[in-house]
Design a protein around this motif. Structure first.
Motif, PDB file in Angstrom:
ATOM      1  N   THR A   2       3.763 -27.682 -33.291  1.00  0.00           N
ATOM      2  CA  THR A   2       3.799 -27.680 -31.836  1.00  0.00           C
ATOM      3  C   THR A   2       5.042 -28.426 -31.370  1.00  0.00           C
ATOM      4  O   THR A   2       5.564 -29.268 -32.101  1.00  0.00           O
ATOM      5  CB  THR A   2       2.528 -28.332 -31.259  1.00  0.00           C
ATOM      6  OG1 THR A   2       2.598 -28.351 -29.836  1.00  0.00           O
ATOM      7  CG2 THR A   2       2.348 -29.754 -31.761  1.00  0.00           C
ATOM      8  N   LYS A  46      -1.212 -30.383 -30.929  1.00  0.00           N
ATOM      9  CA  LYS A  46      -0.558 -30.361 -29.617  1.00  0.00           C
ATOM     10  C   LYS A  46       0.169 -31.681 -29.395  1.00  0.00           C
ATOM     11  O   LYS A  46      -0.318 -32.747 -29.754  1.00  0.00           O
ATOM     12  CB  LYS A  46      -1.613 -30.153 -28.517  1.00  0.00           C
ATOM     13  CG  LYS A  46      -1.076 -30.103 -27.118  1.00  0.00           C
ATOM     14  CD  LYS A  46      -0.325 -28.803 -26.864  1.00  0.00           C
ATOM     15  CE  LYS A  46       0.110 -28.734 -25.422  1.00  0.00           C
ATOM     16  NZ  LYS A  46      -0.020 -27.441 -24.829  1.00  0.00           N
ATOM     17  N   ASP A  88      -6.616 -28.807 -28.737  1.00  0.00           N
ATOM     18  CA  ASP A  88      -5.681 -28.773 -27.613  1.00  0.00           C
ATOM     19  C   ASP A  88      -5.935 -29.960 -26.707  1.00  0.00           C
ATOM     20  O   ASP A  88      -7.057 -30.476 -26.631  1.00  0.00           O
ATOM     21  CB  ASP A  88      -5.851 -27.471 -26.832  1.00  0.00           C
ATOM     22  CG  ASP A  88      -4.667 -27.151 -25.930  1.00  0.00           C
ATOM     23  OD1 ASP A  88      -3.610 -27.804 -26.062  1.00  0.00           O
ATOM     24  OD2 ASP A  88      -4.797 -26.246 -25.097  1.00  0.00           O
TER      25      ASP A  88
END
Length: 99
Positions: A2, A46, A88
């Motif tokens: 990410t 994330k 997330d």
């Protein structure tokens, strides 16, 4: 893997890896990292800069944690163990402290 670009410093970005590391990178130095943090024990899913505080970012991981960081410090400011893999995370658009 990410990544997220800094909201004010357009050449700086963060990369979260499958190995649990966070790399602070610059578009100006494409062959090396500015810094590396051993952030998590498992994959980072994330990474996101805080739009209100330019030094702060948040990460989540398969290791069940959400962590809040100051990018100038190699230890997290806060760690939240959620007892399950966290896929997330995002900052609230209306508040600097809500995610």
């Amino acid at each position: 893997t990410t990544f997220d670009f800094h909201p004010q410093t357009d050449y700086m970005f963060l990369v979260g890896t499958e190995e649990g590391k966070i790399h602070k990178c610059s578009k100006a130095y494409s062959t090396q990292f500015l810094d590396t943090i051993d952030a998590h024990h498992m994959a980072v899913y994330k990474v996101a800069w805080n739009k209100f505080h330019p030094k702060i970012f948040i990460t989540c991981s398969a290791d069940w944690t959400v962590k809040i960081w100051d990018h100038t410090v190699k230890e997290p400011m806060f760690t939240f163990d959620l007892s399950s893999s966290v896929g997330d995370v995002a900052w609230a658009p209306y508040s600097s402290t809500v995610f």
